[in-house]
Design an enzyme around this catalytic site. Structure first.
Site, mmCIF file in Angstrom:
data_model
loop_
_atom_site.group_PDB
_atom_site.id
_atom_site.type_symbol
_atom_site.label_atom_id
_atom_site.label_comp_id
_atom_site.label_asym_id
_atom_site.label_seq_id
_atom_site.Cartn_x
_atom_site.Cartn_y
_atom_site.Cartn_z
ATOM 1 N N ARG A 114 0.452 -1.134 -0.097
ATOM 2 C CA ARG A 114 0.101 0.093 0.038
ATOM 3 C C ARG A 114 1.292 0.970 0.026
ATOM 4 N NH1 ARG A 114 -5.027 -1.398 1.105
ATOM 5 N NH2 ARG A 114 -3.300 -3.454 2.076
ATOM 6 N N THR A 115 1.733 1.471 1.090
ATOM 7 C CA THR A 115 2.359 2.598 0.958
ATOM 8 C C THR A 115 3.323 3.666 0.325
ATOM 9 O OG1 THR A 115 2.814 2.232 3.339
ATOM 10 C CG2 THR A 115 4.061 3.618 2.377
ATOM 11 N N LYS A 121 24.744 -6.312 1.589
ATOM 12 C CA LYS A 121 25.534 -6.180 1.441
ATOM 13 C C LYS A 121 26.536 -5.591 2.946
ATOM 14 C CE LYS A 121 26.269 -5.675 -3.833
ATOM 15 N NZ LYS A 121 26.332 -5.106 -4.616
ATOM 16 N N ARG A 147 11.237 3.455 3.874
ATOM 17 C CA ARG A 147 10.548 2.444 4.721
ATOM 18 C C ARG A 147 11.791 1.381 5.374
ATOM 19 N NH1 ARG A 147 5.231 -0.248 5.216
ATOM 20 N NH2 ARG A 147 4.609 1.507 5.483
ATOM 21 N N HIS A 203 5.150 6.538 11.629
ATOM 22 C CA HIS A 203 4.855 6.220 10.612
ATOM 23 C C HIS A 203 3.881 7.487 10.079
ATOM 24 C CE1 HIS A 203 3.333 4.862 6.329
ATOM 25 N NE2 HIS A 203 2.659 3.667 7.063
#
Lengths: 138, 311
Positions: free
Chosen positions: B51-52, B80, B101, B129
Site C-alpha cells: 500500500r504505502t 551487502k 521504509r 508512520h
C-alpha cells in the site's frame, strides 16, 4: 593515611560512589587532558563510609554535565587560589551521547554499530533513545 | 531543507496547509499532473509494503514525476552491509526526494542527517508512520469537517500500533478531542503515551476493554490489526489476534455519522459486510493517502505555488 596535596586552581569532584572513580575518569575523557589529574579511591567519608575523589589541576572548563546523570550525590567544587570559588549544581543533562546503550532490538543502533548512542531527557525525567524513543531502563 | 520523519515535524498550521492542498488536489487532480515534471522520487523500501509504496509511486506519477527504487532489502546494498547513511548519500545523487521504509526504528532519522534531498519516513518498524497519520487526519477532516471536538475510539493493538501512537500525538494538538482507548490488557497503550502525551495535553481519555460499550459515543472508530510481525512470541499473537471484530451487530449501536477508519491491511478485524456501510471510510482513506502524499511531495519540494488551484 595517604595524603594528596590540595590543588590551587582546578576542579574537585567529590563524593563519588566508592569504586566508580575510574568509570567517571573514562566517561569524562580525562585521559585526553594535558593536565595533572588525581584519582583517589576508597577515601574515608563521614557520610558514605568510603568514597572516590577526582582532582583536576589547572583547568575548570570541562563538560561535567554527565555527572548529573551518573550520580546526583556527587559534588563539584571549582578551586581558585586554593579556596572553593564555586560549587557547581549538578542537573541531569538534556542529552547523553555514548554513555548508555539502547536495548531495543528493533532500533537502528542495534543494527549499525557506528551510530552514536544518543538519549534525550524526556518530560517525565527519563531518558529515551533519540532514534526509536524507547525509554532506557538500567 | 525539510524532511518528514515524525508526524509532529509539521506544526498544526503547516499540517492545515498541507491538508488544504490535499483537498485542492482531491477536487481536481488533473490540474497537478505536471507539477513534478522532471522530478524523481526514490522509494527505498527495506521491508515489504504494498500500500504505502504504491501510494507514493502513484502520487509521484500523478504529479508528472518519475520513480525509482527498491522494494525489499534483499535487492539493495543493505544486503551487502551498507549503512543507511551511505545509501542515502548515494541516492541523493539520483533523485530529488526520497521515501524510506525500514524495519529498524530510527533508520529514517539517521538517513535524514546525511541526506541532501528531502526525506520522508514511510514507516520505521513499530515506531512512526507520519504519512499514515496525515492520511488519517485528512480522512477525519474530509468526513467530519474538523479535527477538533471529536470523540475518537482507537481499537485493537494500541501497544505496538505505530499508527495509533502517531495519531494520538497529532490529535492532542486540536481542541476538545476525547479518546476512548479500546484494547485487551496485554495490548494497552504504552504508559508514556498516557504520561507524556495525553496527560500533559490535558486530553480527555479513558481505557476500555469493550468495543460494544464504547460504540454509541464515538464520532470516529479507528480499528487496527494485531500485527504478527511485532510479536516475538507466536502464542501471544494467536491468543490476541481475534479480540475485536467489527460486525454489523456492533454497528447497530453506533452513531449514524460515525466514520470507521483502518490503516489497512485488515485481516478479519472488520467483517466484510461493513464494507457496504456508508460509515466505512477505510477505502476512502486509501484514496486520501494519495492526495496527501501528492501534497507532501509538492510541499517538501517547494512546489506548492505550482498547479492551478481550483478550490
Amino acid at each position: 593515611m595517604l595524603n594528596i596535596d590540595a590543588i590551587q586552581n582546578g576542579i574537585v569532584i567529590d563524593h563519588i560512589q566508592s569504586g566508580t572513580g575510574m568509570k567517571l575518569y573514562n566517561l569524562l575523557g580525562l585521559a585526553e587532558l594535558d593536565c595533572c589529574v588525581a584519582i583517589i579511591q576508597n577515601a574515608r567519608s563521614n557520610k558514605y563510609g568510603k568514597k572516590d575523589i577526582i582532582k583536576i589541576e589547572g583547568i575548570e572548563t570541562i563538560d561535567l554535565s554527565i555527572l548529573g546523570y551518573v550520580d546526583s550525590n556527587i559534588t563539584v567544587d571549582v578551586i581558585r587560589d586554593g579556596v572553593i570559588a564555586q560549587k557547581q549544581q549538578l542537573v541531569p543533562p538534556q542529552k547523553l551521547v555514548n554513555v548508555i546503550r539502547c536495548k531495543n532490538p528493533r532500533c537502528i543502533t542495534s543494527a549499525e554499530e557506528a551510530i552514536d548512542q544518543v538519549f534525550l531527557l524526556g518530560s517525565g525525567g527519563r531518558y529515551r533513545c533519540a532514534y526509536c524513543e524507547q525509554e532506557y531502563h538500567a | 531543507m525539510r524532511h518528514l520523519i515524525d508526524p509532529l515535524d509539521f506544526t498544526v498550521e503547516e499540517t492545515g496547509a498541507l491538508l488544504d492542498l490535499s483537498e485542492c488536489i482531491a477536487q481536481n487532480p488533473e490540474s497537478y499532473s505536471e507539477t513534478c515534471t522532471h522530478k524523481k522520487l526514490a522509494t527505498l523500501f527495506y521491508e515489504p509494503s504494498t500500500r504505502t509504496r504504491l501510494s507514493f509511486e502513484s502520487a509521484m506519477l500523478r504529479l508528472g514525476g518519475s520513480v525509482l527504487g527498491f522494494a525489499t532489502a534483499d535487492s539493495s546494498s543493505a544486503a551487502k552491509g551498507e549503512s543507511v547513511a551511505d545509501t542515502i548519500r548515494t541516492v541523493s545523487c539520483y533523485a530529488d526526494i526520497c521515501a524510506m521504509r525500514h524495519p529498524k526504528e530510527g533508520a529514517p532519522l539517521q538517513a535524514a542527517r546525511y541526506s541532501r534531498i528531502p526525506l520522508i519516513n514511510a514507516g520505521d518498524g513499530g515506531h512512526q508512520h507520519p504519512t499514515q497519520t496525515l492520511t488519517d487526519l485528512c480522512t477525519i477532516r474530509r468526513r467530519k469537517g474538523r479535527l477538533g471536538d471529536l470523540t475518537i475510539g482507537l481499537c485493537g493493538d494500541l501497544k505496538f500500533g505505530r499508527t495509533v501512537h502517531s495519531l494520538v500525538k497529532s490529535l492532542v494538538r486540536y481542541p476538545d478531542v476525547r479518546f476512548v482507548l479500546i484494547s485487551p490488557e496485554e495490548l494497552r497503550v504504552p504508559d508514556y503515551i498516557i504520561g507524556e502525551v495525553l496527560r500533559p495535553a490535558r486530553a480527555a481519555f479513558r481505557e476500555e476493554t469493550s468495543l460494544e460499550k464504547a460504540m454509541p459515543e464515538l464520532d470516529i472508530l479507528y480499528m487496527t490489526r494485531v500485527q504478527r510481525e511485532r510479536f516475538f512470541n507466536e502464542e501471544d499473537y494467536v491468543r490476541l489476534k481475534d479480540t475485536y471484530i467489527l460486525t454489523s451487530d456492533k454497528m447497530k449501536n453506533a452513531r449514524p455519522d460515525l466514520a470507521v477508519l483502518h490503516p489497512l491491511p485488515r485481516v478479519n478485524e472488520i467483517a466484510l459486510e461493513i464494507d457496504d456501510d456508508p460509515r466505512a471510510a477505510y477505502f476512502e482513506q486509501v484514496q486520501n493517502g494519495v492526495w496527501v502524499r501528492m501534497a507532501l511531495i509538492m510541499t517538501l519540494l517547494g512546489l506548492t505555488g505550482k498547479g492551478e488551484r481550483t478550490c
